[in-house]
Design a protein around this motif. Structure first.
Motif, PDB file in Angstrom:
ATOM      1  N   SER A   1       0.748 -27.162  18.597  1.00 29.08           N
ATOM      2  CA  SER A   1       1.740 -26.645  17.750  1.00 29.08           C
ATOM      3  C   SER A   1       2.393 -25.364  18.363  1.00 29.08           C
ATOM      4  CB  SER A   1       0.944 -26.326  16.398  1.00 29.08           C
ATOM      5  OG  SER A   1      -0.059 -25.420  16.666  1.00 29.08           O
ATOM      6  N   PRO A   2       3.297 -24.797  17.851  1.00 28.30           N
ATOM      7  CA  PRO A   2       4.142 -23.530  18.241  1.00 28.30           C
ATOM      8  C   PRO A   2       3.224 -22.243  18.750  1.00 28.30           C
ATOM      9  CG  PRO A   2       5.323 -24.726  16.680  1.00 28.30           C
ATOM     10  CD  PRO A   2       4.191 -25.387  16.598  1.00 28.30           C
ATOM     11  N   ARG A   3       2.322 -22.190  17.618  1.00 28.60           N
ATOM     12  CA  ARG A   3       1.676 -21.004  17.726  1.00 28.60           C
ATOM     13  C   ARG A   3       0.684 -20.858  19.037  1.00 28.60           C
ATOM     14  NH1 ARG A   3      -3.705 -21.888  15.285  1.00 28.60           N
ATOM     15  NH2 ARG A   3      -3.712 -23.767  14.518  1.00 28.60           N
ATOM     16  N   TRP A   4       0.345 -22.059  19.754  1.00 26.92           N
ATOM     17  CA  TRP A   4      -0.157 -22.133  20.885  1.00 26.92           C
ATOM     18  C   TRP A   4       0.342 -22.099  22.419  1.00 26.92           C
ATOM     19  CZ3 TRP A   4      -5.406 -21.705  21.105  1.00 26.92           C
ATOM     20  CH2 TRP A   4      -6.003 -21.964  19.942  1.00 26.92           C
ATOM     21  N   LEU A   5       1.866 -22.005  22.156  1.00 26.76           N
ATOM     22  CA  LEU A   5       2.620 -21.814  23.360  1.00 26.76           C
ATOM     23  C   LEU A   5       2.370 -20.549  24.062  1.00 26.76           C
ATOM     24  CD1 LEU A   5       5.934 -23.491  22.227  1.00 26.76           C
ATOM     25  CD2 LEU A   5       4.466 -24.372  23.787  1.00 26.76           C
ATOM     26  N   ASP A   6       2.370 -19.580  23.477  1.00 21.35           N
ATOM     27  CA  ASP A   6       2.163 -18.204  23.901  1.00 21.35           C
ATOM     28  C   ASP A   6       0.817 -18.042  24.756  1.00 21.35           C
ATOM     29  OD1 ASP A   6       4.475 -17.295  23.702  1.00 21.35           O
ATOM     30  OD2 ASP A   6       4.110 -16.186  21.893  1.00 21.35           O
ATOM     31  N   ARG A   7      -0.175 -18.461  24.068  1.00 23.75           N
ATOM     32  CA  ARG A   7      -1.481 -18.500  24.434  1.00 23.75           C
ATOM     33  C   ARG A   7      -1.765 -19.400  25.647  1.00 23.75           C
ATOM     34  NH1 ARG A   7      -6.116 -18.120  19.878  1.00 23.75           N
ATOM     35  NH2 ARG A   7      -7.353 -17.823  21.625  1.00 23.75           N
ATOM     36  N   LEU A   8      -1.236 -20.462  25.837  1.00 24.45           N
ATOM     37  CA  LEU A   8      -1.358 -21.205  26.957  1.00 24.45           C
ATOM     38  C   LEU A   8      -0.228 -21.050  27.819  1.00 24.45           C
ATOM     39  CD1 LEU A   8      -3.153 -24.255  25.182  1.00 24.45           C
ATOM     40  CD2 LEU A   8      -4.116 -22.896  26.904  1.00 24.45           C
ATOM     41  N   ALA A   9       0.712 -20.153  27.634  1.00 27.10           N
ATOM     42  CA  ALA A   9       1.847 -20.099  28.722  1.00 27.10           C
ATOM     43  C   ALA A   9       1.517 -19.922  30.248  1.00 27.10           C
ATOM     44  CB  ALA A   9       2.591 -18.684  28.437  1.00 27.10           C
ATOM     45  N   ASP A  10       0.436 -19.340  30.428  1.00 29.46           N
ATOM     46  CA  ASP A  10      -0.116 -19.362  32.032  1.00 29.46           C
ATOM     47  C   ASP A  10      -0.280 -20.945  32.516  1.00 29.46           C
ATOM     48  OD1 ASP A  10      -2.209 -19.137  30.419  1.00 29.46           O
ATOM     49  OD2 ASP A  10      -3.569 -18.718  31.968  1.00 29.46           O
ATOM     50  N   LEU A  11      -0.955 -21.445  31.567  1.00 33.88           N
ATOM     51  CA  LEU A  11      -1.531 -22.815  32.116  1.00 33.88           C
ATOM     52  C   LEU A  11      -0.195 -23.535  32.407  1.00 33.88           C
ATOM     53  CD1 LEU A  11      -4.148 -24.172  32.524  1.00 33.88           C
ATOM     54  CD2 LEU A  11      -3.835 -25.157  30.451  1.00 33.88           C
TER      55      LEU A  11
ATOM     56  N   VAL B   1      -6.412 -31.093  14.229  1.00 39.22           N
ATOM     57  CA  VAL B   1      -6.817 -30.354  15.364  1.00 39.22           C
ATOM     58  C   VAL B   1      -6.823 -28.861  15.391  1.00 39.22           C
ATOM     59  CG1 VAL B   1      -6.219 -30.306  17.876  1.00 39.22           C
ATOM     60  CG2 VAL B   1      -5.554 -32.337  16.383  1.00 39.22           C
ATOM     61  N   HIS B   2      -7.922 -28.311  14.808  1.00 41.68           N
ATOM     62  CA  HIS B   2      -7.979 -26.905  14.475  1.00 41.68           C
ATOM     63  C   HIS B   2      -7.780 -25.815  15.655  1.00 41.68           C
ATOM     64  CE1 HIS B   2     -12.163 -27.689  15.218  1.00 41.68           C
ATOM     65  NE2 HIS B   2     -12.438 -26.321  15.377  1.00 41.68           N
ATOM     66  N   ARG B   3      -8.376 -26.374  16.915  1.00 41.00           N
ATOM     67  CA  ARG B   3      -8.208 -25.616  17.884  1.00 41.00           C
ATOM     68  C   ARG B   3      -6.764 -25.725  18.657  1.00 41.00           C
ATOM     69  NH1 ARG B   3     -13.621 -26.427  18.338  1.00 41.00           N
ATOM     70  NH2 ARG B   3     -14.796 -24.522  18.320  1.00 41.00           N
ATOM     71  N   GLY B   4      -5.816 -26.584  18.080  1.00 43.74           N
ATOM     72  CA  GLY B   4      -4.402 -26.404  18.282  1.00 43.74           C
ATOM     73  C   GLY B   4      -3.826 -27.237  19.587  1.00 43.74           C
ATOM     74  N   ALA B   5      -4.610 -27.488  20.530  1.00 44.40           N
ATOM     75  CA  ALA B   5      -4.030 -27.914  21.862  1.00 44.40           C
ATOM     76  C   ALA B   5      -4.716 -29.113  22.215  1.00 44.40           C
ATOM     77  CB  ALA B   5      -4.164 -26.741  22.797  1.00 44.40           C
ATOM     78  N   LEU B   6      -3.913 -30.172  22.900  1.00 39.83           N
ATOM     79  CA  LEU B   6      -4.526 -31.286  23.312  1.00 39.83           C
ATOM     80  C   LEU B   6      -3.730 -31.697  24.835  1.00 39.83           C
ATOM     81  CD1 LEU B   6      -4.281 -33.502  20.303  1.00 39.83           C
ATOM     82  CD2 LEU B   6      -6.363 -33.003  21.231  1.00 39.83           C
ATOM     83  N   ALA B   7      -4.471 -32.178  25.716  1.00 42.31           N
ATOM     84  CA  ALA B   7      -3.719 -32.755  26.682  1.00 42.31           C
ATOM     85  C   ALA B   7      -4.216 -33.923  27.241  1.00 42.31           C
ATOM     86  CB  ALA B   7      -4.182 -31.638  28.123  1.00 42.31           C
TER      87      ALA B   7
END
Length: 267
Positions: free
Chosen positions: A61-71, A95-101
């Motif tokens: 979701s959009p709110r995770w883009l900044d937190r995972l920007a370095d990755l 997906v309460h932790r917001g990010a999947l790969a």
């Protein structure tokens, strides 16, 4: 840098790796066929990529883009962005932790190569619950054992739930499946391992009463319900049990592994 792709069509074929994540049998078949596994949550996604695995794509979701920007900066995989409600509809859960790969599934090492680099290993027979497999890996890694050997029927350590419970330890802890399970005791013996089978057999002794100052040691544990097979019980060098209160007859298998690894750790 990862390409940021904002989507609103859940039928987009680029999202197929993330469909119906709660359907265990479907996911196991699809992930094996496609040669991938799913990492869930910021910490687990980070550990997957930082341990050298290659991402095919990210979903967040959009709110995770900044937190995972370095990755994302260091990846060439696309990052698909959907709102939280759409991700829930696509995956089948919140997906309460917001990010999947979606990550390339590595080729498994051979049992002999895993044993060659190990001094303390845990050998697991027919553990079919993904949560227990993940918790077992976490205990093995935390308590200083070097590797895990799995029987053919054991649950997949790279299934999403197992990865999550293991806190990503499945990414760096060496493991292998032994296809010819009947011959596995001889495989360990040839590699110089002394085996300690956890069992309630009549000749079992307290785990803290057996000598374990050996060069190479293998702790052998069985399934959640039936425990170890008779073949493994008879083949082990030692049969051990964890002394406990008379009111309780057993521990969860992952808890038992943790206790046993602590007791049999290298001193």
């Amino acid at each position: 840098m990862a390409e940021i792709v904002r989507l609103d069509d859940l039928e987009d074929p680029r999202l197929r790796d993330y469909v119906d994540l709660r359907d265990v049998q479907l996911r196991l078949r699809l992930e094996t066929d496609r040669g991938l596994f799913l990492a869930e949550g910021e910490k687990v996604v980070r550990r997957a990529i930082e341990s050298g695995h290659r991402a095919r794509s990210f979903l967040m979701s959009p709110r995770w883009l900044d937190r995972l920007a370095d990755l994302l900066e260091g990846s060439d995989a696309p990052c698909f962005v959907l709102d939280d409600a759409s991700i829930e509809r696509l995956t089948g859960f919140h997906v309460h932790r917001g990010a999947l790969a979606a990550v390339d599934r590595p080729e498994l090492a051979s049992p002999r190569s895993v044993l060659a680099g190990a001094r303390r290993v845990v050998v697991v027979e027919d553990l079919v619950d993904h949560t227990n497999v993940g918790a077992t890996f976490r205990a093995v890694a935390a308590l200083g054992f070097d590797a895990v050997l799995l029987s053919p029927r054991c649950a997949d350590p790279l299934y999403r739930r197992a990865i999550k419970v293991s806190m990503g330890s499945v990414f760096w802890l060496p493991y292998a499946r032994v296809d010819d399970w009947y011959s596995a005791p001889e495989l360990l013996r040839e590699a110089g391992f002394t085996t300690y089978a956890m069992t309630l057999s009549e000749d079992s002794v307290a785990i803290d009463s057996v000598p374990h100052d050996v060069d190479r040691l293998a702790l052998v544990v069985g399934s959640e319900g039936h425990g170890l097979s008779p073949h493994w019980e008879k083949s082990a060098d030692h049969r051990v049990t964890i002394p406990m209160s008379a009111d309780i007859d057993s521990l969860n298998v992952a808890s038992a592994v943790a206790v046993a690894c602590w007791e049999l750790r290298a001193r």
